[in-house]
Design a protein around this motif. Structure first.
Motif, PDB file in Angstrom:
ATOM      1  N   UNK A  26     -29.776  23.129  -5.232  1.00 19.33           N
ATOM      2  CA  UNK A  26     -31.220  23.379  -5.178  1.00 19.33           C
ATOM      3  C   UNK A  26     -31.511  24.867  -5.375  1.00 19.33           C
ATOM      4  N   UNK A  27     -30.768  25.710  -4.685  1.00 17.66           N
ATOM      5  CA  UNK A  27     -30.957  27.156  -4.833  1.00 17.66           C
ATOM      6  C   UNK A  27     -30.656  27.601  -6.261  1.00 17.66           C
ATOM      7  N   UNK A  28     -29.576  27.097  -6.825  1.00 20.47           N
ATOM      8  CA  UNK A  28     -29.210  27.455  -8.192  1.00 20.47           C
ATOM      9  C   UNK A  28     -30.251  26.997  -9.200  1.00 20.47           C
ATOM     10  N   UNK A  29     -30.832  25.816  -8.958  1.00 23.15           N
ATOM     11  CA  UNK A  29     -31.870  25.303  -9.858  1.00 23.15           C
ATOM     12  C   UNK A  29     -33.100  26.206  -9.819  1.00 23.15           C
ATOM     13  N   UNK A  30     -33.551  26.554  -8.625  1.00 21.81           N
ATOM     14  CA  UNK A  30     -34.718  27.427  -8.504  1.00 21.81           C
ATOM     15  C   UNK A  30     -34.497  28.779  -9.168  1.00 21.81           C
ATOM     16  N   UNK A  31     -33.326  29.356  -8.928  1.00 23.57           N
ATOM     17  CA  UNK A  31     -32.985  30.654  -9.536  1.00 23.57           C
ATOM     18  C   UNK A  31     -32.950  30.555 -11.056  1.00 23.57           C
ATOM     19  N   UNK A  32     -32.293  29.513 -11.568  1.00 23.34           N
ATOM     20  CA  UNK A  32     -32.157  29.335 -13.017  1.00 23.34           C
ATOM     21  C   UNK A  32     -33.533  29.180 -13.682  1.00 23.34           C
ATOM     22  N   UNK A  33     -34.407  28.393 -13.076  1.00 30.37           N
ATOM     23  CA  UNK A  33     -35.741  28.205 -13.657  1.00 30.37           C
ATOM     24  C   UNK A  33     -36.474  29.540 -13.747  1.00 30.37           C
ATOM     25  N   UNK A  34     -36.426  30.309 -12.667  1.00 30.88           N
ATOM     26  CA  UNK A  34     -37.109  31.608 -12.655  1.00 30.88           C
ATOM     27  C   UNK A  34     -36.511  32.559 -13.686  1.00 30.88           C
ATOM     28  N   UNK A  35     -35.198  32.595 -13.763  1.00 32.30           N
ATOM     29  CA  UNK A  35     -34.537  33.506 -14.711  1.00 32.30           C
ATOM     30  C   UNK A  35     -34.845  33.150 -16.159  1.00 32.30           C
ATOM     31  N   UNK A  37     -37.717  31.953 -17.077  1.00 27.60           N
ATOM     32  CA  UNK A  37     -39.160  32.094 -17.269  1.00 27.60           C
ATOM     33  C   UNK A  37     -39.888  30.762 -17.237  1.00 27.60           C
ATOM     34  N   UNK A  38     -39.281  29.759 -16.619  1.00 28.90           N
ATOM     35  CA  UNK A  38     -39.905  28.441 -16.498  1.00 28.90           C
ATOM     36  C   UNK A  38     -40.504  28.290 -15.104  1.00 28.90           C
ATOM     37  N   UNK A  39     -41.708  27.795 -15.041  1.00 27.24           N
ATOM     38  CA  UNK A  39     -42.394  27.584 -13.762  1.00 27.24           C
ATOM     39  C   UNK A  39     -41.823  26.353 -13.062  1.00 27.24           C
ATOM     40  N   UNK A  40     -41.605  26.470 -11.770  1.00 23.45           N
ATOM     41  CA  UNK A  40     -41.187  25.346 -10.936  1.00 23.45           C
ATOM     42  C   UNK A  40     -42.417  24.562 -10.516  1.00 23.45           C
ATOM     43  N   UNK A  41     -42.408  23.267 -10.775  1.00 24.06           N
ATOM     44  CA  UNK A  41     -43.416  22.346 -10.257  1.00 24.06           C
ATOM     45  C   UNK A  41     -42.671  21.447  -9.280  1.00 24.06           C
ATOM     46  N   UNK A  42     -43.155  21.367  -8.044  1.00 26.70           N
ATOM     47  CA  UNK A  42     -42.413  20.604  -7.037  1.00 26.70           C
ATOM     48  C   UNK A  42     -43.358  20.126  -5.942  1.00 26.70           C
ATOM     49  N   UNK A  43     -42.813  19.461  -4.934  1.00 28.44           N
ATOM     50  CA  UNK A  43     -43.593  18.811  -3.900  1.00 28.44           C
ATOM     51  C   UNK A  43     -44.198  19.688  -2.826  1.00 28.44           C
ATOM     52  N   UNK A  57     -36.502  30.164  -6.356  1.00 30.15           N
ATOM     53  CA  UNK A  57     -37.326  30.510  -7.520  1.00 30.15           C
ATOM     54  C   UNK A  57     -38.175  31.743  -7.222  1.00 30.15           C
ATOM     55  N   UNK A  58     -38.778  31.782  -6.040  1.00 34.39           N
ATOM     56  CA  UNK A  58     -39.599  32.934  -5.662  1.00 34.39           C
ATOM     57  C   UNK A  58     -38.764  34.207  -5.584  1.00 34.39           C
ATOM     58  N   UNK A  59     -37.600  34.122  -4.966  1.00 35.60           N
ATOM     59  CA  UNK A  59     -36.741  35.301  -4.803  1.00 35.60           C
ATOM     60  C   UNK A  59     -36.317  35.873  -6.155  1.00 35.60           C
ATOM     61  N   UNK A  60     -36.241  35.002  -7.166  1.00 37.06           N
ATOM     62  CA  UNK A  60     -35.862  35.446  -8.511  1.00 37.06           C
ATOM     63  C   UNK A  60     -37.083  35.815  -9.354  1.00 37.06           C
ATOM     64  N   UNK A  61     -38.259  35.850  -8.726  1.00 32.85           N
ATOM     65  CA  UNK A  61     -39.473  36.275  -9.431  1.00 32.85           C
ATOM     66  C   UNK A  61     -40.182  35.181 -10.192  1.00 32.85           C
ATOM     67  N   UNK A  62     -39.875  33.917  -9.892  1.00 30.68           N
ATOM     68  CA  UNK A  62     -40.464  32.806 -10.630  1.00 30.68           C
ATOM     69  C   UNK A  62     -41.818  32.364 -10.124  1.00 30.68           C
ATOM     70  N   UNK A  63     -42.509  31.655 -10.997  1.00 26.39           N
ATOM     71  CA  UNK A  63     -43.789  31.031 -10.660  1.00 26.39           C
ATOM     72  C   UNK A  63     -43.506  29.690  -9.991  1.00 26.39           C
ATOM     73  N   UNK A  64     -44.293  29.360  -8.965  1.00 23.27           N
ATOM     74  CA  UNK A  64     -44.112  28.107  -8.251  1.00 23.27           C
ATOM     75  C   UNK A  64     -45.443  27.377  -8.143  1.00 23.27           C
ATOM     76  N   UNK A  65     -45.423  26.091  -8.468  1.00 21.95           N
ATOM     77  CA  UNK A  65     -46.612  25.240  -8.451  1.00 21.95           C
ATOM     78  C   UNK A  65     -46.286  24.059  -7.555  1.00 21.95           C
ATOM     79  N   UNK A  66     -46.848  24.052  -6.352  1.00 21.85           N
ATOM     80  CA  UNK A  66     -46.548  22.997  -5.390  1.00 21.85           C
ATOM     81  C   UNK A  66     -47.698  22.032  -5.218  1.00 21.85           C
ATOM     82  N   UNK A  67     -47.349  20.751  -5.047  1.00 22.26           N
ATOM     83  CA  UNK A  67     -48.356  19.696  -4.895  1.00 22.26           C
ATOM     84  C   UNK A  67     -47.976  18.841  -3.692  1.00 22.26           C
TER      85      UNK A  67
END
Length: 185
Positions: A26-35, A37-43, A57-67
């Motif tokens: 999970x941590x690797x996925x969030x980091x990879x998405x941010x690195x 430049x892909x926004x994370x959409x999650x629950x 994702x946040x720690x790696x500077x990524x955008x996060x979209x939670x629903x």
């Protein structure tokens, strides 16, 4: 103007699971998405694998979209420090908003809720409502029983071969990144 180029929906557990490898994935996925430049959409949860993927994702500077649906706000502890925080009335609306705001779907280990989310997007794909790729990060072989069940469903005549082809298992984060890069550019 958003800094992300594409969005990836991640379905995963609101619990950490029994193996440390699930948290690491999970941590690797969030980091990879941010690195990438892909926004994370999650629950939108701040617990379990959901919280891990978002924090990474946040720690790696990524955008996060939670629903999150209103009835789960207390139960899943909504993560409110994300880029976008959407509260829906129902679980179905949550899945629809997540799906509509993503270009690809990644499924990490999880329980009944994760299975529900997976089966809904697979069913939508099966009946022609979308053609978005669906990747199962098969950490420690977690998805092997589900993939075997899909083969049984096909062999017993309840689905076409495409059912299994819609759920693409990937064995590692590197393979997931390669597949997503190919799908999203």
């Amino acid at each position: 103007m958003p800094k992300y180029t594409r969005s990836v929906c991640v379905f995963c557990g609101s619990r950490p699971g029994a193996r440390p490898a699930y948290t690491a994935a999970a941590q690797g996925t969030g980091r990879m998405l941010a690195e990438r430049g892909w926004r994370l959409v999650y629950g939108a949860g701040d617990v379990g694998l959901m919280g891990e993927v978002a924090r990474a994702a946040q720690a790696a500077g990524g955008e996060t979209f939670g629903v999150i649906p209103v009835h789960l706000l207390g139960k899943e502890r909504g993560k409110r420090d994300i880029s976008t925080f959407v509260v829906t009335e129902t679980m179905h609306e949550r899945k629809k908003v997540m799906y509509m705001n993503s270009d690809a779907i990644v499924v990490l280990p999880g329980g009944a809720g994760t299975l529900d989310e997976l089966f809904e997007v697979v069913t939508w794909r099966q009946i022609g409502l979308h053609s978005k790729p669906i990747y199962l990060l098969n950490t420690e072989g977690y998805w092997n029983p589900l993939l075997a069940m899909a083969e049984t469903v096909i062999a017993e005549g309840f689905a076409e071969r495409s059912l299994a082809e819609y759920m693409v298992p990937v064995a590692s984060l590197d393979e997931l990144e390669t597949r997503l890069t190919g799908a999203l550019g």
